[in-house]
Design a protein around this motif. Sequence first.
Motif, PDB file in Angstrom:
ATOM      1  N   THR A 160      75.585  22.291  68.754  1.00 45.50           N
ATOM      2  CA  THR A 160      76.913  21.920  69.248  1.00 45.50           C
ATOM      3  C   THR A 160      77.532  23.121  69.962  1.00 45.50           C
ATOM      4  OG1 THR A 160      78.025  22.616  67.216  1.00 45.50           O
ATOM      5  CG2 THR A 160      77.185  20.349  67.308  1.00 45.50           C
ATOM      6  N   TRP A 161      78.616  22.881  70.669  1.00 43.16           N
ATOM      7  CA  TRP A 161      79.210  23.982  71.414  1.00 43.16           C
ATOM      8  C   TRP A 161      79.758  25.055  70.478  1.00 43.16           C
ATOM      9  CZ3 TRP A 161      84.341  25.627  71.492  1.00 43.16           C
ATOM     10  CH2 TRP A 161      85.294  24.772  70.912  1.00 43.16           C
ATOM     11  N   GLN A 162      80.204  24.660  69.266  1.00 47.04           N
ATOM     12  CA  GLN A 162      80.660  25.662  68.302  1.00 47.04           C
ATOM     13  C   GLN A 162      79.494  26.493  67.787  1.00 47.04           C
ATOM     14  OE1 GLN A 162      81.354  22.387  68.110  1.00 47.04           O
ATOM     15  NE2 GLN A 162      83.504  22.010  67.537  1.00 47.04           N
ATOM     16  N   GLU A 163      78.330  25.864  67.588  1.00 46.89           N
ATOM     17  CA  GLU A 163      77.161  26.586  67.084  1.00 46.89           C
ATOM     18  C   GLU A 163      76.588  27.548  68.117  1.00 46.89           C
ATOM     19  OE1 GLU A 163      75.370  23.229  63.969  1.00 46.89           O
ATOM     20  OE2 GLU A 163      74.714  23.256  66.065  1.00 46.89           O
ATOM     21  N   GLN A 164      76.858  27.296  69.385  1.00 46.79           N
ATOM     22  CA  GLN A 164      76.380  28.200  70.431  1.00 46.79           C
ATOM     23  C   GLN A 164      77.163  29.511  70.459  1.00 46.79           C
ATOM     24  OE1 GLN A 164      76.302  26.029  74.192  1.00 46.79           O
ATOM     25  NE2 GLN A 164      75.520  24.195  73.168  1.00 46.79           N
ATOM     26  N   LEU A 165      78.382  29.489  69.918  1.00 53.91           N
ATOM     27  CA  LEU A 165      79.253  30.673  69.902  1.00 53.91           C
ATOM     28  C   LEU A 165      79.083  31.397  68.567  1.00 53.91           C
ATOM     29  CD1 LEU A 165      82.411  28.930  71.403  1.00 53.91           C
ATOM     30  CD2 LEU A 165      80.807  30.409  72.626  1.00 53.91           C
ATOM     31  N   THR A 166      78.035  32.195  68.448  1.00 53.38           N
ATOM     32  CA  THR A 166      77.737  32.873  67.187  1.00 53.38           C
ATOM     33  C   THR A 166      78.323  34.283  67.171  1.00 53.38           C
ATOM     34  OG1 THR A 166      75.654  33.759  68.022  1.00 53.38           O
ATOM     35  CG2 THR A 166      75.584  31.578  66.990  1.00 53.38           C
ATOM     36  N   ARG A 221      79.619  15.856  78.652  1.00 55.85           N
ATOM     37  CA  ARG A 221      80.000  15.458  77.293  1.00 55.85           C
ATOM     38  C   ARG A 221      81.159  16.294  76.766  1.00 55.85           C
ATOM     39  NH1 ARG A 221      75.605  16.135  72.619  1.00 55.85           N
ATOM     40  NH2 ARG A 221      76.266  18.307  72.898  1.00 55.85           N
ATOM     41  N   ASP A 222      81.056  17.612  76.860  1.00 53.27           N
ATOM     42  CA  ASP A 222      82.099  18.498  76.338  1.00 53.27           C
ATOM     43  C   ASP A 222      83.123  18.793  77.435  1.00 53.27           C
ATOM     44  OD1 ASP A 222      80.911  18.647  73.839  1.00 53.27           O
ATOM     45  OD2 ASP A 222      79.665  20.368  74.403  1.00 53.27           O
ATOM     46  N   PHE A 253      78.930  28.183  84.803  1.00 58.46           N
ATOM     47  CA  PHE A 253      78.798  26.739  84.562  1.00 58.46           C
ATOM     48  C   PHE A 253      77.455  26.223  85.083  1.00 58.46           C
ATOM     49  CE2 PHE A 253      83.628  25.856  84.358  1.00 58.46           C
ATOM     50  CZ  PHE A 253      83.600  25.890  82.976  1.00 58.46           C
ATOM     51  N   LYS A 254      77.035  26.748  86.235  1.00 53.91           N
ATOM     52  CA  LYS A 254      75.735  26.345  86.778  1.00 53.91           C
ATOM     53  C   LYS A 254      74.607  26.799  85.858  1.00 53.91           C
ATOM     54  CE  LYS A 254      72.974  24.672  89.991  1.00 53.91           C
ATOM     55  NZ  LYS A 254      72.985  23.262  90.424  1.00 53.91           N
ATOM     56  N   THR A 255      74.709  28.026  85.351  1.00 58.51           N
ATOM     57  CA  THR A 255      73.712  28.517  84.397  1.00 58.51           C
ATOM     58  C   THR A 255      73.694  27.643  83.154  1.00 58.51           C
ATOM     59  OG1 THR A 255      74.044  30.787  85.181  1.00 58.51           O
ATOM     60  CG2 THR A 255      72.947  30.521  83.069  1.00 58.51           C
ATOM     61  N   GLY A 256      74.884  27.333  82.641  1.00 62.68           N
ATOM     62  CA  GLY A 256      74.976  26.487  81.459  1.00 62.68           C
ATOM     63  C   GLY A 256      74.442  25.092  81.703  1.00 62.68           C
ATOM     64  N   TYR A 257      74.675  24.550  82.893  1.00 65.59           N
ATOM     65  CA  TYR A 257      74.166  23.225  83.251  1.00 65.59           C
ATOM     66  C   TYR A 257      72.643  23.197  83.179  1.00 65.59           C
ATOM     67  CZ  TYR A 257      72.820  19.369  86.388  1.00 65.59           C
ATOM     68  OH  TYR A 257      72.233  18.262  86.936  1.00 65.59           O
ATOM     69  N   PRO A 315      79.774  23.474  78.540  1.00 65.46           N
ATOM     70  CA  PRO A 315      80.811  24.084  79.369  1.00 65.46           C
ATOM     71  C   PRO A 315      81.916  24.736  78.541  1.00 65.46           C
ATOM     72  CG  PRO A 315      80.238  21.920  80.214  1.00 65.46           C
ATOM     73  CD  PRO A 315      79.535  22.065  78.900  1.00 65.46           C
ATOM     74  N   ARG A 316      82.219  24.136  77.384  1.00 59.47           N
ATOM     75  CA  ARG A 316      83.232  24.756  76.517  1.00 59.47           C
ATOM     76  C   ARG A 316      82.746  26.112  76.015  1.00 59.47           C
ATOM     77  NH1 ARG A 316      85.762  19.892  72.712  1.00 59.47           N
ATOM     78  NH2 ARG A 316      86.419  18.540  74.443  1.00 59.47           N
ATOM     79  N   ALA A 317      81.477  26.187  75.634  1.00 62.60           N
ATOM     80  CA  ALA A 317      80.923  27.463  75.185  1.00 62.60           C
ATOM     81  C   ALA A 317      80.933  28.480  76.325  1.00 62.60           C
ATOM     82  CB  ALA A 317      79.507  27.266  74.658  1.00 62.60           C
TER      83      ALA A 317
END
Length: 719
Positions: A58-64, A415-416, A523-527, A533-535
């Motif tokens: 999830t986007w929260q789990e990506q932010l460690t 989604r996010d 954002f392109k890298t994340g895509y 995108p939130r992360a």
Amino acid sequence: MENRDDSIEDNTIYESETPSGLNDLQVSEKNKKLEEEEDKEEEELSVERIFEHKKLPTWQEQLTVRAFVVAFFLSVPFSFIVMKLILTVGIIPALNVSAGLLGFFFVKTWTKFLEKTGWLKQPFTRQENTVIQTCVVASYGITFSAKRFNVMLLGGFGNYIFGMSDAVAKQTPNYDSPLDVKNPQIGWMIGYLFLVSFVGLFSVVPLRKIMIIDYKLTYPSGTATAHLINSFHTPKGAKLARTQVNTLGTFFTFSFLWGFFQWFFTGGNGCGFGNFPTFGLEAYANTFYFDFSVIYVGVGMICPHIVNVSVLVGGIISWGILWPLIGMKKGEWYPANLSSTSINGLQGYRVFITLAMVLGDGLYNFAKVMSRMLINLSQEIRDKRNGILPVADSDSSASLLPSYDDERRTKLFLRDQIPTWFALGGYIILAIISIITLPFIFPPLKWYYILVIYIFAPIIAFCNAYGCGLTDWNQIKTYGTLAIFIISAWAGSSHGGGVLAGLAAGGVLMNPVSTASELLQDFKTGYLTLASPRAMFVSQVIGTAMGCVIGPCVFWVFYKAFGDLGLPGSQYSAPYAMVFRSMAILGVEGISALPQHCLQFCLAFFVASILVNAIRDTVGKKWANYIPIPMAMAIPFYIGSYFTIDMFLGGLILLVWQKVNKAKADLYGPAVASGLICGDGIWTLPSSMLALARVTPPICMKFLSSSTNVRVDAFLASA
């Protein structure tokens, strides 16, 4: 299917010639097997099929926590590296490969250790790697901003912020009044960066779907970073990354120890290997020498070959021909008793001709990118009206169908969602805070100047982000130059303090516009890596906050450790500080600020810069690689040619390596260059500490002519 049919036909003919032959069932089975093999090959080409068995965090789990700890510890040395480069020659290569490699190495090492101890709660994913990359680049990106090769600082430490200082103002005597001078202090620099660096993050958030999904802009740097991260997390890519890290570490150690060794011989002005008269004393006097600085050799290995050739050609034209000729007019075109740093003398020709070339190149590329943007934008609108997808290929109806990768990436990217009200509200609130508080930091910068800038900033941010998505060229220096000219003239004509107001206004515009483009790159890298995108947004915010603190602190170390910072001819001459201050002076005073005949030279080089760019675009890519780039040529015009020898040598080493073994050169060349850059750059930290502690190197190695040496020996004998 055309290749498949050819394969079947070839096999059928071949098999009919065999004595045994094949019946229809056997042929059918062979064809089926061929189809299965081709389907398997297609799946292997799909990046997301490789990772589809892995759970998506999830986007929260990506932010460690570990991601931000690693990002912080990487941001500090990278900030020292880019600060040294921008305060010496003003050229910064792309360090994304270094950041990606080191981020992957540190977290992978950490997780391996935790895995062995049984404490690993969450595996290291490519999404977390993307967060680290984004955070590190956002952090040291406050220190600089670049595409292709860089001659700018986003934080302004090498141009508009240091251009406000007393050290630079003393070189322009007419504009050293208190209204036009503001010396660097950690407090106001941190506060200023916090006020102007976050606004741009909110300005383009509503455009992320349009830019990346609808218009499918490539954002080359963001795409390249994504491919790098995706490759790291495959078995083959991880193995390659480890060998690249080992290579980087080897050359990092060599570069660091070489810098340490050279330090022992720099116990005085003009001492050490950095002042070695490689081509003779006459050439040395005109800044032509190899200074044994491996950091610039590394820069030359990363920059395109045409950039290395361009800076060398620029050095030959300026220091080999132009400046000696103008120097012969001393006492005729300008007073003979002026100091070497006075902008009313030879130094003025260097500054303003450099400025003319930078402006010519910038305005040409601005017009080119804008025209391309308008053409593409109008095409996109027409295609949408006709119901055609932006990437449609009229020759193939199959290309209209989205691939498996595109479907999965688009679904997760949308989604996010980041609410539009959040982005607009954040922009308005931060803009209001800036409008109220910035005049307290810079009194000549009135609130209505800032209001006008923030009204136009989202439009400029869109133009810059769109152009960056098409060409990877960040045109922020052109927008910043226009802001400096306009606000300097506006403030100088009515309230005074126009130079300080113009420089501050340039930063108010450049920071949000450039961070907006960087966010869309992320954002392109994340895509492409399925990072939320939130992360991406949160990691960009945290990285920017880190940079707002780390950048000023690193600059403060340089400012306090090296007393000759900003002086022409010194190790840290901060070349673009004077160039940007001269822009503001030109905005306030007009052409009357130019020395005699300087206007004619400026116009000639301005036009030549545009014509050379036009020729490069006209002759085609093949021949353009043999025509120098005016922007790169302009860099040695002001600071000298010594670094051009180093860069050219670095490019020559890479070229020979590519001729001998292109595959290895392409794989390990960036790692070698990054090691050379990082090692020499990190040595700046202990050398700064030694300078602050007033520790003097024990030896002064200086080079004299034989006649001078005789006089020195005679003097010492009589003493």
